[in-house]
Enzyme design. Structure first.
Site, PDB file in Angstrom:
ATOM      1  N   HIS A  82      44.746  31.016  40.473  1.00 16.25           N
ATOM      2  CA  HIS A  82      45.713  30.222  41.239  1.00 16.25           C
ATOM      3  C   HIS A  82      46.174  31.007  42.446  1.00 16.25           C
ATOM      4  O   HIS A  82      46.431  32.203  42.350  1.00 16.25           O
ATOM      5  CB  HIS A  82      46.921  29.856  40.359  1.00 16.25           C
ATOM      6  CG  HIS A  82      47.731  28.726  40.924  1.00 16.25           C
ATOM      7  ND1 HIS A  82      47.446  27.409  40.674  1.00 16.25           N
ATOM      8  CD2 HIS A  82      48.806  28.718  41.734  1.00 16.25           C
ATOM      9  CE1 HIS A  82      48.316  26.640  41.306  1.00 16.25           C
ATOM     10  NE2 HIS A  82      49.158  27.414  41.968  1.00 16.25           N
ATOM     11  N   ASP A 161      57.819  20.281  37.244  1.00 15.91           N
ATOM     12  CA  ASP A 161      57.283  20.908  38.462  1.00 15.91           C
ATOM     13  C   ASP A 161      56.842  19.861  39.469  1.00 15.91           C
ATOM     14  O   ASP A 161      57.049  20.028  40.667  1.00 15.91           O
ATOM     15  CB  ASP A 161      56.128  21.859  38.139  1.00 15.91           C
ATOM     16  CG  ASP A 161      55.565  22.472  39.426  1.00 15.91           C
ATOM     17  OD1 ASP A 161      56.342  23.143  40.125  1.00 15.91           O
ATOM     18  OD2 ASP A 161      54.395  22.254  39.745  1.00 15.91           O
ATOM     19  N   ARG A 168      60.891  20.452  47.006  1.00  8.14           N
ATOM     20  CA  ARG A 168      60.913  21.732  47.736  1.00  8.14           C
ATOM     21  C   ARG A 168      60.168  21.626  49.051  1.00  8.14           C
ATOM     22  O   ARG A 168      60.574  22.192  50.065  1.00  8.14           O
ATOM     23  CB  ARG A 168      60.272  22.834  46.872  1.00  8.14           C
ATOM     24  CG  ARG A 168      61.158  23.298  45.750  1.00  8.14           C
ATOM     25  CD  ARG A 168      60.388  24.157  44.770  1.00  8.14           C
ATOM     26  NE  ARG A 168      59.756  25.291  45.384  1.00  8.14           N
ATOM     27  CZ  ARG A 168      58.567  25.793  45.010  1.00  8.14           C
ATOM     28  NH1 ARG A 168      57.909  25.257  43.989  1.00  8.14           N
ATOM     29  NH2 ARG A 168      58.056  26.826  45.599  1.00  8.14           N
ATOM     30  N   SER A 183      57.158  27.425  39.223  1.00  2.61           N
ATOM     31  CA  SER A 183      56.220  26.345  39.497  1.00  2.61           C
ATOM     32  C   SER A 183      54.812  26.708  39.018  1.00  2.61           C
ATOM     33  O   SER A 183      54.157  25.946  38.290  1.00  2.61           O
ATOM     34  CB  SER A 183      56.216  26.091  41.014  1.00  2.61           C
ATOM     35  OG  SER A 183      55.128  25.295  41.389  1.00  2.61           O
ATOM     36  N   LYS A 187      52.921  25.546  34.957  1.00  2.00           N
ATOM     37  CA  LYS A 187      51.658  24.779  34.922  1.00  2.00           C
ATOM     38  C   LYS A 187      50.545  25.576  34.252  1.00  2.00           C
ATOM     39  O   LYS A 187      49.748  25.047  33.492  1.00  2.00           O
ATOM     40  CB  LYS A 187      51.194  24.453  36.360  1.00  2.00           C
ATOM     41  CG  LYS A 187      51.982  23.358  37.016  1.00  2.00           C
ATOM     42  CD  LYS A 187      51.412  23.017  38.384  1.00  2.00           C
ATOM     43  CE  LYS A 187      51.546  24.151  39.361  1.00  2.00           C
ATOM     44  NZ  LYS A 187      52.108  23.861  40.659  1.00  2.00           N
TER      45      LYS A 187
END
Ligand code: URA
Length: 432
Positions: A82, A161, A168, A183, A187
């Site tokens: 990620h 999220d 955001r 966040s 996930k």
């Protein structure tokens, strides 16, 4: 409990209790607390920060706001990657099929564009027919059949999220260490991966502008992962200029395909191989990073990574012919070059402003519900350190509107030509 008191605690720099954090996350997810109050709290968190304990509690509450995937029946060590978000950062797209091509399951749950950064899901949707919202059962079946999938948070994964992320984006509260950590890690823990490589971007186009903040974010992310038994590590990589040569949804897919055909830009290839090697070692498919890198390069050279990408596209409903013919994706009507005003060397190409330029063309969202134009963006012919002669093309604007003088002005103000450039280092450090 009243939301206004939760806001008050944080506005005054206090530490939120577990009850207060659960109250606002669960209340907002259920729709009991309005956007304007959560916006105020997000801004207070942005300005006052959170303790490690608050960040951990928020992450776990966001995780428990929905379901967790159980991938234990998928054979092998599952490894995901990620990024904290960058400009031209299409790394995940060639990386997932490349790593899967050596037999490692890659269950990748990705996001949409945020602020000036592009999103992997938006880019993939430039491929005709491709779906990123698939059921949990299809996601698992695809992991068994193909070995990789890149999807949005399926069904009920971290619904908190989804709502907070969108808020955001439009309240300028993205670049906050606790909010990014909550966040990403809510996930990632929910997605059931065994191991995770985080690509923490640093520089003008990253949410974290300084190396110190990027390392702090990396440590927070890795620490949360390890606390739940995940094998996590982070690579800090440069985002002072865009990554690769393409910015924009279809343009970045085209560049990803080129990379898997062996024609990718050197910086993108280096990052894909650096992160990919870490993933291969974490999955115990190689004993050291050098061997892992060679293995991955071999899978690009023999075409097996490209074949894997095609299989993934087809499994997600996309038209696999895009691999042979990327021009079947949306194409922009107008191409306008930005030319070098003098001889010299490129000393600056600010990544964040290039991302904003692509957004102004319609490639990113300025408001929550904006429709994207997949065709538009920028292609770079020169990067920092490259020599130019007056009149050379530095980059090309791909647009569906004829007058791009606003975009041109922004770009020209954020590219500099000088006599000597400071070279940019792509990989800054590894945090594990
Ligand atoms: N990526 C995410 O998933 N969340 C963030 O907050 C930033 C990048």
């Amino acid at each position: 409990m009243r939301m206004v008191d939760v806001i008050d605690t944080k506005r005054n720099g206090g530490e939120l209790t577990t009850e207060q954090i659960e109250f606002f996350i669960n209340g907002y997810t259920k729709g009991d607390i309005p956007d304007y109050q959560v916006s105020a709290l997000l801004m207070a968190i942005y300005l006052k920060g959170m303790t490690k304990q608050e960040t951990a509690t928020m992450t776990m509450t966001m995780l428990h706001s929905g379901d967790q995937l159980d991938l234990s029946d998928i054979h092998g060590v599952k490894v995901d990657k990620h990024s904290t978000g960058g400009v031209g950062d299409k790394t995940s797209i060639p990386l997932a099929p490349l790593v899967a091509s050596v037999g490692i399951p890659v269950p990748m749950i990705s996001g949409r564009g945020l602020g000036h950064t592009g999103g992997t899901l938006d880019k993939l949707e430039a491929i005709p027919g491709l779906k990123v919202e698939i059921s949990e059962a299809s996601f698992k079946q695809q992991l068994r059949d193909v070995g990789c999938a890149i999807v949005g948070a399926t069904g009920n994964i971290a619904p908190a999220d989804k709502k907070i992320y969108a808020l955001r984006d439009v309240t300028d509260t993205v670049d906050s260490i606790p909010l990014i950590a909550g966040s990403i890690m809510s996930k990632k823990i929910a997605s059931g991966t065994d191991a995770l490589v985080l690509d923490v971007k640093t520089g003008s186009g990253a949410f974290m502008k300084t190396e110190a903040d990027s390392v702090a974010l990396a440590k927070e992310l890795v620490g949360i992962g390890k606390s739940v038994g995940m094998n996590a590590m982070a690579v800090i990589s440069d985002m002072n200029q865009p990554l690769g040569n393409a910015i924009g949804n279809a343009l970045e897919i085209e560049e990803s395909i080129a990379l898997l055909k062996g024609n990718g830009p050197a910086d993108l290839l280096d990052l894909v191989l650096t992160i990919g090697s870490q993933m291969v070692v974490m999955a115990n498919k190689a004993t050291d990073l050098d061997a892992a890198r060679k293995m991955l390069q071999q899978h690009i050279d023999d075409g097996s990574a490209l074949t894997k990408f095609k299989e993934m596209i087809i499994a997600q409903g996309g038209d696999g012919r895009v691999i042979e013919n990327p021009a079947m994706m949306p194409q922009a009507t107008y191409q306008m070059p930005i030319l070098a005003a003098r001889d010299g060397v490129i000393t600056k190409m600010k990544a964040d402003e290039m991302g904003i330029a692509a957004m102004m063309l319609g490639g990113g969202r300025q408001k929550k519900d904006d429709q994207l134009d997949y065709a538009v963006g920028l292609t770079l012919s020169k990067k920092v350190g490259d020599e130019v002669h007056q009149g050379d093309t530095i980059l090309t604007i791909h647009s569906n509107r004829e007058d791009v003088s606003d975009v041109q002005q922004l770009i020209e103000a954020n590219i500099a030509i000088g006599d000597e450039a400071q070279p940019l280092t792509l990989i800054h450090e590894v945090v594990d």
